[in-house]
Design an enzyme around this catalytic site. Sequence first.
Site, PDB file in Angstrom:
ATOM      1  N   HIS A   1      75.953 -32.482 -99.438  1.00 33.49           N
ATOM      2  CA  HIS A   1      76.342 -32.176 -98.054  1.00 33.49           C
ATOM      3  C   HIS A   1      75.199 -31.495 -97.308  1.00 33.49           C
ATOM      4  O   HIS A   1      74.390 -30.802 -97.920  1.00 33.49           O
ATOM      5  CB  HIS A   1      77.610 -31.312 -98.053  1.00 33.49           C
ATOM      6  CG  HIS A   1      78.793 -32.038 -98.632  1.00 33.49           C
ATOM      7  ND1 HIS A   1      78.985 -32.163 -99.993  1.00 33.49           N
ATOM      8  CD2 HIS A   1      79.795 -32.725 -98.034  1.00 33.49           C
ATOM      9  CE1 HIS A   1      80.074 -32.885-100.211  1.00 33.49           C
ATOM     10  NE2 HIS A   1      80.588 -33.239 -99.038  1.00 33.49           N
TER      11      HIS A   1
ATOM     12  N   ASP B   1      76.515 -35.631 -96.568  1.00 30.46           N
ATOM     13  CA  ASP B   1      77.654 -35.794 -95.654  1.00 30.46           C
ATOM     14  C   ASP B   1      77.818 -34.601 -94.711  1.00 30.46           C
ATOM     15  O   ASP B   1      77.229 -33.538 -94.911  1.00 30.46           O
ATOM     16  CB  ASP B   1      78.954 -35.907 -96.467  1.00 30.46           C
ATOM     17  CG  ASP B   1      79.058 -37.230 -97.193  1.00 30.46           C
ATOM     18  OD1 ASP B   1      78.080 -37.981 -97.205  1.00 30.46           O
ATOM     19  OD2 ASP B   1      80.136 -37.492 -97.761  1.00 30.46           O
TER      20      ASP B   1
HETATM   21 NI    NI Z   1      82.941 -35.106 -95.729  1.00 35.50          NI
END
Ligand code: NI
Length: 425
Positions: free
Chosen positions: A372, A229
């Site tokens: 991430h 992400d």
């Molecule tokens: Ni996020």
Amino acid sequence: MFKKVLAAIICVAVSVTMFSCAPSKKKIFEKAAKEYFAQFEEFQSAGKIKKKVEFSKKGSVAYCYPKTGADELDSQINQFCLSLAEGFLTGDKTSEDYMLISYKSYKPVKNVYGVEMHCRTFVGGSATDTMQTFNYIKDGEAMTDTLNTMLAIEAREKDKTVDKNKRKSFVYKNDCIGVTFGCESGDVSVDVPYTKVRHLIADSIAESLEESNERTVDITKKMVALTFDDGPHNTYTNEILDTLEKYNAVATFFEVGNLVGQGADAIKRAEKLGCEIASHTWSHGNLQTLSLDGIQKQISRADEALEAVTGKKPKLLRPPYGAVGKTLLGSTDKLLIGWSVDTNDWKYRDKDKILSVIKNEESLDGDVVLMHSLYESTADAVKEMVPWLIENGYQLVTVSELVKYKYEDALEAGKYYAYNYFDYE
Ligand code: NI
């Protein structure tokens, strides 16, 4: 004088033709048989062609069938033709009624044959067409449950209602399997290339496929979807991609719309490697607290930014923070995708801690793993995680592939799927 004679001869010739113009019923039948056989000729690549044409005042039959040399198959087909013809001639038929049988045959590799028998019956002035398939694989099974499941999943691209229990026919063609499923809206037919099902077909065919790096999904193997992400990030997204490329693996990137412009190259590269590009809203908005208008802007602006780079709108949306409220649910045509394994990489910023989350999971089959794109520690963890997963029998797939192959495309747009859904085992 000469001209006059010639004219007279032509005249006679014309009138003779006119008298014999009404073709006999036998001629009509023979012509129909010839035309029917001609349709299939170019597809009869396997075996010798046998032909039989019989006219009778109580119904006529004409067949054309293959003799492949595989005795079992040949006798099945022979039996099939004989029983069709016998059944046809048993009823009340006239000299105008007829049955025609022909076929298409395939031989993808030695000792593998696929045959489609086509039959047309012409009774009382109307025609009915039917088809039956036969397959032969020496020392192998032509169809297994897993192969059937995979074919049904592929056919669902055409019609969502395809049911794997309602297969009507399948045939081994030269570079694909042709399969038909009966659906409420009618029959759905697809050709699934052998390269897509190489793990599920007879060894003799799989071996003949050229060795290629083309990634295929094996539905019998464990699958996990890594997701990243908050990118794209010009350094760490690329480092993650280096690892994925090295192992011919893929992941899904949930990108933030307002970062897409500066990270366009990384996104293009990810797509080229077969990764999936998905939406994480325009500015990482909290979709639980925003109004419907605010939600729609967050989604549509991110769509526009991604479409400008990839040429298409993303199918998946991950709501930031996993925050989902009533206003969001049902208001979008995207699948709302959460996660089922949280590495907490943003909190730990520690390669070994991230890895231990993965290694301590009892099973990751069917899971969606959250990470991430922003941290060096995550990119470093991925360098060890990907080979570890592969060594432990996992296939790395995109979220859409996971949904398609592991969950048989059963997810609905506008609904949120996370822990309780992706916890497959
Ligand atoms: Ni996020």
